[in-house]
Design an enzyme around this catalytic site. Structure first.
Site, PDB file in Angstrom:
ATOM      1  N   HIS A 119     -54.084 -29.369  44.308  1.00  0.00           N
ATOM      2  CA  HIS A 119     -52.637 -29.310  44.078  1.00  0.00           C
ATOM      3  C   HIS A 119     -52.393 -28.675  42.720  1.00  0.00           C
ATOM      4  CE1 HIS A 119     -51.862 -31.586  47.603  1.00  0.00           C
ATOM      5  NE2 HIS A 119     -52.822 -32.410  47.240  1.00  0.00           N
TER       6      HIS A 119
ATOM      7  N   TYR B 106     -44.599 -25.236  39.027  1.00  0.00           N
ATOM      8  CA  TYR B 106     -45.700 -24.516  39.673  1.00  0.00           C
ATOM      9  C   TYR B 106     -46.185 -23.284  38.909  1.00  0.00           C
ATOM     10  CZ  TYR B 106     -44.287 -27.530  43.537  1.00  0.00           C
ATOM     11  OH  TYR B 106     -43.991 -28.625  44.306  1.00  0.00           O
TER      12      TYR B 106
ATOM     13  N   ALA C 158     -46.587 -29.936  51.189  1.00  0.00           N
ATOM     14  CA  ALA C 158     -45.963 -31.206  51.570  1.00  0.00           C
ATOM     15  C   ALA C 158     -46.668 -31.869  52.762  1.00  0.00           C
ATOM     16  CB  ALA C 158     -44.489 -30.980  51.883  1.00  0.00           C
TER      17      ALA C 158
ATOM     18  N   ARG D  32     -45.411 -37.310  39.652  1.00  0.00           N
ATOM     19  CA  ARG D  32     -44.154 -36.892  40.289  1.00  0.00           C
ATOM     20  C   ARG D  32     -43.593 -38.038  41.154  1.00  0.00           C
ATOM     21  NH1 ARG D  32     -44.812 -31.110  42.843  1.00  0.00           N
ATOM     22  NH2 ARG D  32     -42.530 -31.293  42.798  1.00  0.00           N
TER      23      ARG D  32
ATOM     24  N   GLU E  91     -59.629 -30.675  48.094  1.00  0.00           N
ATOM     25  CA  GLU E  91     -58.160 -30.693  48.077  1.00  0.00           C
ATOM     26  C   GLU E  91     -57.673 -30.226  46.704  1.00  0.00           C
ATOM     27  OE1 GLU E  91     -56.655 -34.697  47.918  1.00  0.00           O
ATOM     28  OE2 GLU E  91     -54.695 -34.101  48.715  1.00  0.00           O
TER      29      GLU E  91
ATOM     30  N   ASN F 287     -54.725 -26.532  49.846  1.00  0.00           N
ATOM     31  CA  ASN F 287     -53.496 -27.060  49.275  1.00  0.00           C
ATOM     32  C   ASN F 287     -52.519 -27.116  50.445  1.00  0.00           C
ATOM     33  OD1 ASN F 287     -51.141 -27.736  48.050  1.00  0.00           O
ATOM     34  ND2 ASN F 287     -51.237 -26.177  46.439  1.00  0.00           N
TER      35      ASN F 287
ATOM     36  N   PRO G 156     -47.043 -25.109  53.540  1.00  0.00           N
ATOM     37  CA  PRO G 156     -45.660 -24.642  53.505  1.00  0.00           C
ATOM     38  C   PRO G 156     -45.097 -24.423  52.106  1.00  0.00           C
ATOM     39  CG  PRO G 156     -45.802 -26.915  54.298  1.00  0.00           C
ATOM     40  CD  PRO G 156     -47.198 -26.379  54.247  1.00  0.00           C
ATOM     41  N   ASN G 157     -44.324 -23.364  52.023  1.00  0.00           N
ATOM     42  CA  ASN G 157     -43.558 -22.975  50.829  1.00  0.00           C
ATOM     43  C   ASN G 157     -44.405 -22.391  49.708  1.00  0.00           C
ATOM     44  OD1 ASN G 157     -40.952 -23.756  51.855  1.00  0.00           O
ATOM     45  ND2 ASN G 157     -41.647 -25.873  51.644  1.00  0.00           N
TER      46      ASN G 157
ATOM     47  N   ARG H  76     -39.820 -19.329  42.122  1.00  0.00           N
ATOM     48  CA  ARG H  76     -38.934 -20.461  41.799  1.00  0.00           C
ATOM     49  C   ARG H  76     -39.735 -21.583  41.183  1.00  0.00           C
ATOM     50  NH1 ARG H  76     -36.203 -20.289  47.672  1.00  0.00           N
ATOM     51  NH2 ARG H  76     -36.326 -18.036  47.530  1.00  0.00           N
TER      52      ARG H  76
END
Ligand code: CA2
Length: 153
Positions: free
Chosen positions: A102, A24, A79, A109, A100, A76, A11-12, A19
């Protein structure tokens, strides 16, 4: 026949490059797809690149990768990494090596990002390399599965 690597984005991640560039970067998801295709080509992998904002669609894509006997899954999960037992169970159920990825360093974070449901069922995890992490993950998959081709100088 070329083996297929599934690159799955949660998601996203469709918002990449639009943004939060400090976290990112400025690359878009289309840029990431191009990077994955170029890196995959070097290792003679076909790349199946997907993004979904829906947990069940990601589970379905993992099952598809299993049914297709994919060379690997680069994921990835966004969330869902921190929340989804369903995605973890799907990854554990298929006999496909999982890497995996990210973009950000999740350990630098918020504490809710420090736990990954995916890490225990992955062969390897990468974070903090920006979108370059996707290319590193494909290189790493090739090294793990013995299909590695060096970059041309
Ligand atoms: O660092 C990563 O790649 C993450 O998987 C990204 C997820 C986050 O929830 C994870 O903790 C770490 C968020 C993806 C959202 O992507 C956006 C991109 C641009 C603008 C807004 C969100």
């Amino acid at each position: 026949m070329a083996k297929t690597v599934y690159v799955l984005n949660g998601p996203n991640l469709n918002l990449l490059g639009t943004r939060e560039p400090k976290t990112y970067g400025r690359a878009t998801l289309a840029d990431v797809e191009k990077l994955c295709r170029e890196t995959g080509k070097r290792h003679k992998f076909e790349v199946e690149f997907r993004q979904s904002n829906h947990e069940g669609e990601i589970v379905d894509a993992i099952h598809e990768a299993g049914a297709e006997q994919a060379a690997g899954i680069i994921i990835n999960a966004g969330a869902y990494t921190h929340t989804s037992v369903a995605i973890r169970d799907a990854l554990a159920a298929v006999e496909v090596p999982v890497i995996e990825v990210h973009i950000s360093n999740i350990f630098a974070r918020e504490s809710f990002r420090h736990h990954s449901h995916i890490a225990p069922v992955a062969k390897a995890s990468l974070c903090g390399f920006g979108v370059t992490g996707y290319a590193l993950a494909i290189d790493g998959l090739a090294a793990l599965t013995g299909t590695r081709h060096k970059a041309k100088p």
